[in-house]
Design an enzyme around this catalytic site. Structure first.
Site: not given
Ligand code: F6R
Length: 579
Positions: A574, A2, A464, A468, A27, A76, A471, A102-103, A487
């Site tokens: 994010k 949030c 990674e 992506k 957020r 969120w 996501e 937020n929390g 395996h």
């Molecule tokens: C994926 C992504 C998330 C962040 C994760 C950690 O694209 O962005 O997996 O990497 O939430 O976030 P930070 O780096 O801000 O601790």
């Protein structure tokens, strides 16, 4: 997660809160709302909507709301469904106080039971904050005592911004979730981070846990729930860290992928110059401590896997663990260096791992994108990856800059690595290969399952790229060690199953894993300087960055082909400030 914002000053609060919410949308974007009031009048206008900030402006004439004090929230969802009645702000039934939060208030039911005369209208944990404060103020408790009482009774995490409709005061308090105060000319801002108000002021005070601030037109008064009034330092943040536009690109994600050459160049310069002393100190810590542990989440965790790989080349034994599992698996002591890696510098799970390690005497170092973030503030030494603001929920340029920081550290610690002209090479990787990636995205757009295989330095890349693919275009993908295929997972390879093979060197061991896939009819797509269609420089140590970037571009273009909301994938946010 949030995002929360508050404003008090002489301007139209609804316009400023709206702008802040747009900047904070990364957020969370399940629902949105704002409350606007004015010291000169009774009552508060509240508007809420399900969905993104644009839903609020489509449903209501927000700018017409009259008032010079306002609060806003972009949600969120954690407790309670995504609905208008669960959207913030929440108001006490006495109408005295409106809040945004937020929390998570863990013991909200227990607190609500003690407020039996109050009528609750949502399923959220947050609403209890409004009733608690409203009840206290109605009974004649001072605002200071009401906040202190809340801090004593509440369990969990919170950053709260609230408005007392009777006095017109705006106030904020926090524990475990971030809150920053912006100091303008006769106007004041408060928000989850500097993006909330960075276009209005760069003079910022970061609140620590149990700090609170009361804001009126005379300025902010800072207090601590146990220590009383406190002096806080004003930090001037770098403007480039708060810029927000999409430029000529259709999406932030594409813009951020294309920003990589410049971001890598900026980082290299700073690691060699302005951050050079910090690099030296970091290396000392790496060499002084018996045990080196990384912790991080998501994309940042994948970068730490590369950190372990590079440090091992420098003769430094290191391990990494996803921060939400840190306490279940790791033992730390006074001889441990914990390296927390985080784009936002606010990830709750990573902060918990730091706290756990601090309690056991470990030294804390960090690598972050957001200067002044909580994780940076907890660190003895903290390197900044200098990627600039990343708006798209999917991390791209921040992954590359984190990996380059880790490679630079390993080289400074003695690894004979070859970094090369990474910035220019990255530029040509993007330019030369994007057209082929677009074609590939069109060819693969209807696939529902994909596999990515790597070994050594490309195993983290496989993870990674798979993240992506999940996501952004919502494709089920697995990233794995090539040697593990046989395996179990090989059972899933059928005629035409797309398998991306990361092959950094001509006779890399992965080639035999590729044959295993081809023998079962799999559609192998090589990401390699030697095999397949892509044009990639032969920079051994930087290959993980180039390969991941092709994965970023593929995920982006697949997302477009499949009509996905690229910058704001469903159910995500994010900055993850909840456990
Ligand atoms: C994926 C992504 C998330 C962040 C994760 C950690 O694209 O962005 O997996 O990497 O939430 O976030 P930070 O780096 O801000 O601790």
């Amino acid at each position: 997660m949030c995002g929360i914002i508050g404003y008090i000053g002489g301007r139209n609060a609804s316009q400023i809160v709206l702008g802040g919410l747009e900047n904070l949308e990364y957020r969370g974007y399940d629902s949105v709302g704002m409350a606007v009031t004015d010291p000169a009048r009774d009552g508060t206008d509240i508007r809420r909507a399900v969905g993104e900030v644009s839903e609020l402006t489509e449903e209501y004439d927000i700018i017409a709301l009259d008032g010079t004090t306002g609060i806003g929230h972009t949600r969120w969802a954690t407790h309670g469904s995504v609905s208008e009645h669960n959207a913030h702000p929440h108001t006490c039934c006495t109408e005295r106080v409106s809040i945004v939060h937020n929390g998570i208030i863990k013991n909200y039911e227990e607190i609500a039971e003690r407020l039996e005369s109050h009528e609750f209208s949502s399923e959220t944990d947050s609403e209890v904050i409004a009733h608690f404060l409203g009840e206290q103020l109605r009974n004649g408790t001072s605002l200071h005592d009401a906040i202190q009482q809340f801090a004593v009774q509440a369990e969990g995490t919170y950053a709260v911004v609230a408005v007392d409709t009777e006095t017109g005061e705006l106030f904020g308090f926090k524990h475990g979730s971030p809150l920053a105060v912006g100091i303008g000319d006769d106007e004041y801002f408060i928000g989850s981070d500097v993006h909330a108000f960075g276009e209005h002021t760069q003079d910022v005070v970061f609140l620590e846990d149990n700090d609170y601030v009361i804001l009126d037109l005379d300025g902010p008064a800072f207090h601590h729930t146990e220590d009383g009034p406190v002096e806080k330092e004003i930090t001037t943040v770098d403007e480039s860290a708060v810029g927000n536009g999409k430029g000529d690109y259709d999406h932030h994600m594409l813009k951020e992928i294309h920003e990589q050459p410049d971001a890598l160049y900026r980082l290299q310069e700073s690691l060699n110059r302005s951050q050079h002393e910090k690099v030296e100190r970091f290396v000392e810590l790496l060499q002084e401590n018996n045990k080196v542990l990384f912790t991080a989440a998501g994309t940042s965790y994948h970068a730490t896997l590369l950190g372990v790989y590079y440090l091992q080349k420098a003769g430094i034994e290191a391990q990494t663990l996803i921060s939400s599992e840190f306490q279940n698996y790791e033992r730390v002591d006074e001889d441990t260096l914990l390296i927390a890696v985080s784009q936002s510098g606010e990830t709750r799970d990573t902060l918990d791992a730091i706290e756990y390690s601090q309690e056991r005497g470990a030294e804390i170092a960090s690598i972050v994108n957001m200067p002044h973030s909580a994780i940076q503030r907890e660190s003895t030494v903290s390197l900044e990856i200098q990627a600039g603001k990343e708006v798209a929920v999917a991390a791209t340029k921040t992954f590359s800059n984190t990996v380059l920081t880790l490679l630079h550290l390993a080289v400074a610690a003695g690894y004979d690595g070859q970094i090369g002209n990474i910035s220019e090479h990255m530029r040509s990787v993007i330019q030369e290969n994007e057209p082929r990636i677009q074609e590939l995205a069109a060819e693969l757009a209807d696939e529902d399952d994909m596999y990515v295989i790597g070994r050594g330095s490309t195993y983290p890349v496989s993870r990674e790229i798979a993240l992506k693919l999940k996501e952004v275009p919502y494709i089920h993908a697995e990233g794995m060690m090539g040697g593990e295929l046989k395996h179990g997972t090989l059972a899933l390879i059928e005629d035409g199953t797309p398998v991306f093979a990361l092959v950094p060197e001509e006779d890399d061991e992965i080639v035999s894993n590729v044959h295993e896939v081809e023998a079962r009819g799999g559609n192998v797509i090589h990401i390699s300087p030697y095999y397949g269609d892509f044009d990639i420089p032969e920079d051994r140590d930087a290959f993980p960055l180039y390969a991941t970037t092709l994965g970023f571009l593929l995920s982006y273009h697949l997302g477009r082909e499949r009509g996905c909301p690229i910058d704001k994938p469903r159910n995500l946010a994010k900055t993850v400030t909840v456990r």
